[in-house]
Scaffold this active site. Structure first.
Site, PDB file in Angstrom:
ATOM      1  N   LYS A  13       8.468 -38.910  22.909  1.00 40.55           N
ATOM      2  CA  LYS A  13       8.987 -37.757  23.594  1.00 40.55           C
ATOM      3  C   LYS A  13       8.207 -36.780  24.057  1.00 40.55           C
ATOM      4  O   LYS A  13       8.351 -36.355  25.157  1.00 40.55           O
ATOM      5  CB  LYS A  13      10.283 -37.198  22.751  1.00 40.55           C
ATOM      6  N   ARG A  88      16.229 -29.096  16.259  1.00 33.41           N
ATOM      7  CA  ARG A  88      15.827 -29.973  15.443  1.00 33.41           C
ATOM      8  C   ARG A  88      16.921 -30.157  13.960  1.00 33.41           C
ATOM      9  O   ARG A  88      16.722 -30.834  13.065  1.00 33.41           O
ATOM     10  CB  ARG A  88      14.607 -29.917  14.772  1.00 33.41           C
ATOM     11  N   ARG A 122      -2.341 -42.239  15.795  1.00 36.59           N
ATOM     12  CA  ARG A 122      -2.507 -41.271  17.006  1.00 36.59           C
ATOM     13  C   ARG A 122      -3.673 -40.284  16.859  1.00 36.59           C
ATOM     14  O   ARG A 122      -3.969 -39.838  15.466  1.00 36.59           O
ATOM     15  CB  ARG A 122      -1.047 -40.284  16.489  1.00 36.59           C
ATOM     16  N   ARG A 155      -4.111 -35.079  13.919  1.00 41.21           N
ATOM     17  CA  ARG A 155      -3.355 -33.866  13.512  1.00 41.21           C
ATOM     18  C   ARG A 155      -3.260 -33.849  11.991  1.00 41.21           C
ATOM     19  O   ARG A 155      -2.922 -35.182  11.348  1.00 41.21           O
ATOM     20  CB  ARG A 155      -1.922 -34.033  13.974  1.00 41.21           C
ATOM     21  N   ARG A 166       7.961 -36.571   7.207  1.00 45.75           N
ATOM     22  CA  ARG A 166       8.546 -36.036   8.715  1.00 45.75           C
ATOM     23  C   ARG A 166       9.540 -37.179   9.148  1.00 45.75           C
ATOM     24  O   ARG A 166      10.724 -36.571   9.728  1.00 45.75           O
ATOM     25  CB  ARG A 166       7.372 -36.025   9.635  1.00 45.75           C
TER      26      ARG A 166
HETATM   27  P1  AMP Z   1       6.031 -31.784  16.490  1.00 45.44           P
HETATM   28  O1  AMP Z   1       4.598 -31.512  17.194  1.00 45.44           O
HETATM   29  O2  AMP Z   1       7.331 -31.543  17.590  1.00 45.44           O
HETATM   30  O3  AMP Z   1       6.052 -33.163  15.712  1.00 45.44           O
HETATM   31  O4  AMP Z   1       6.287 -30.750  15.479  1.00 45.44           O
HETATM   32  C1  AMP Z   1       5.067 -30.574  14.359  1.00 45.44           C
HETATM   33  C2  AMP Z   1       5.771 -29.751  13.105  1.00 45.44           C
HETATM   34  O5  AMP Z   1       6.256 -28.285  13.857  1.00 45.44           O
HETATM   35  C3  AMP Z   1       6.993 -30.187  12.828  1.00 45.44           C
HETATM   36  O6  AMP Z   1       6.751 -31.077  11.715  1.00 45.44           O
HETATM   37  C4  AMP Z   1       7.501 -29.129  12.064  1.00 45.44           C
HETATM   38  O7  AMP Z   1       7.059 -28.665  10.645  1.00 45.44           O
HETATM   39  C5  AMP Z   1       7.405 -27.738  13.025  1.00 45.44           C
HETATM   40  N1  AMP Z   1       8.326 -28.034  14.222  1.00 45.44           N
HETATM   41  C6  AMP Z   1       8.483 -28.145  15.402  1.00 45.44           C
HETATM   42  N2  AMP Z   1       9.582 -27.866  15.873  1.00 45.44           N
HETATM   43  C7  AMP Z   1      10.345 -27.567  15.098  1.00 45.44           C
HETATM   44  C8  AMP Z   1      11.733 -27.059  15.000  1.00 45.44           C
HETATM   45  N3  AMP Z   1      12.544 -27.046  16.198  1.00 45.44           N
HETATM   46  N4  AMP Z   1      12.415 -27.016  13.641  1.00 45.44           N
HETATM   47  C9  AMP Z   1      11.619 -26.699  12.664  1.00 45.44           C
HETATM   48  N5  AMP Z   1      10.314 -27.075  12.594  1.00 45.44           N
HETATM   49  C10 AMP Z   1       9.600 -27.436  13.650  1.00 45.44           C
END
Ligand code: AMP
Length: 227
Positions: A13, A88, A122, A155, A166
């Site tokens: 995404k 989320r 990744r 990461r 996750r």
């Molecule tokens: P992502 O880069 O989208 O995979 O996000 C990395 C991390 O950021 C996630 O595993 C959460 O810990 C936090 N995070 C990002 N977006 C949200 C959200 N909408 N709600 C809660 N935590 C978030």
């Protein structure tokens, strides 16, 4: 033009949203990127989010919603935006609905097997954030970003023990959003069953889904109501 990209981590995404947003002249807003930026800048939000992210848990709703609300009030969001990684949770979606209407939700439907393979290989550019992996998104030179030649790093939350956490969080807290938005007739599924699917192919599938959704809406509006 306000779209949401929904899907498990590693579903593609982020890559699709970042390539599609410029085609519609709107910003790509990734709450994960916003948090990582806040962590680098050592802001209050960064300090509050850091430990949740390290564990692969969701950051509490009030923190995310506050940050997102500020971001979508900025000038570049006047004509719309693409949200990646937000909402989320159901409470986040309910709060978003109070702020603005969304016109489409792209649901990236990808199996656990593909997601785990992608995430475990990744790497992300530490300079520009571009994403690569060893299945479908291979960098031209090992360890180097194709776009800016920055260093590619893993990461902290892409470590194997955090990946499973996750995915569990996604299933428990985020997947219910698919039905939440299906009930509002806003969802288009984009299914990926091929581990070797390239980013270009994923982007094309998403663009097709957007086009189909737009023509379906147009058709509905143009069909005379015979009642
Ligand atoms: P992502 O880069 O989208 O995979 O996000 C990395 C991390 O950021 C996630 O595993 C959460 O810990 C936090 N995070 C990002 N977006 C949200 C959200 N909408 N709600 C809660 N935590 C978030």
């Amino acid at each position: 033009m306000r779209k949401i990209f929904l899907g498990p981590p590693g579903s593609g995404k982020g890559t699709a949203a970042s390539r599609i947003a410029p085609k519609f002249n709107v910003p790509h807003i990734s709450t994960g990127d916003l948090f990582r930026h806040n962590i680098t800048e050592e802001t209050q939000i960064g300090l509050e989010a850091k430990d949740y992210m390290k564990r692969g848990e969701l950051v509490p709703d009030e923190i995310v919603i506050g940050m997102l609300k500020e971001r979508i009030q900025e000038d570049d969001c006047q004509e719309g935006f693409i949200l990646d990684g937000f909402p989320r949770t159901i409470p986040q979606a309910e709060q978003l609905a109070k702020l603005t209407d969304m016109d489409l939700v792209i649901n990236m439907d990808v199996s656990d097997e593909i997601v785990i393979k992608r995430l475990s290989s990744r790497v992300t550019c530490e300079n520009c954030g571009e994403i690569f992996n060893l299945v479908g998104l291979i960098p031209k030179n090992e360890g180097e970003c194709d776009k800016c030649q920055g260093k590619l790093i893993r990461r902290p939350d892409d470590e194997p023990e955090v990946i499973q956490n996750r995915l569990n969080m996604y299933k428990e807290q985020t997947a219910p959003l698919i039905n939440f938005y299906k009930n509002k007739n806003l969802v288009k599924d984009v299914t990926c069953t091929n581990i070797n699917q390239t980013a270009e192919e994923t982007v094309q599938s998403v663009l097709n889904a957007i086009e189909n959704f737009t023509s379906e809406i147009k058709e509905t509006l143009e069909t005379p109501n015979n009642n």
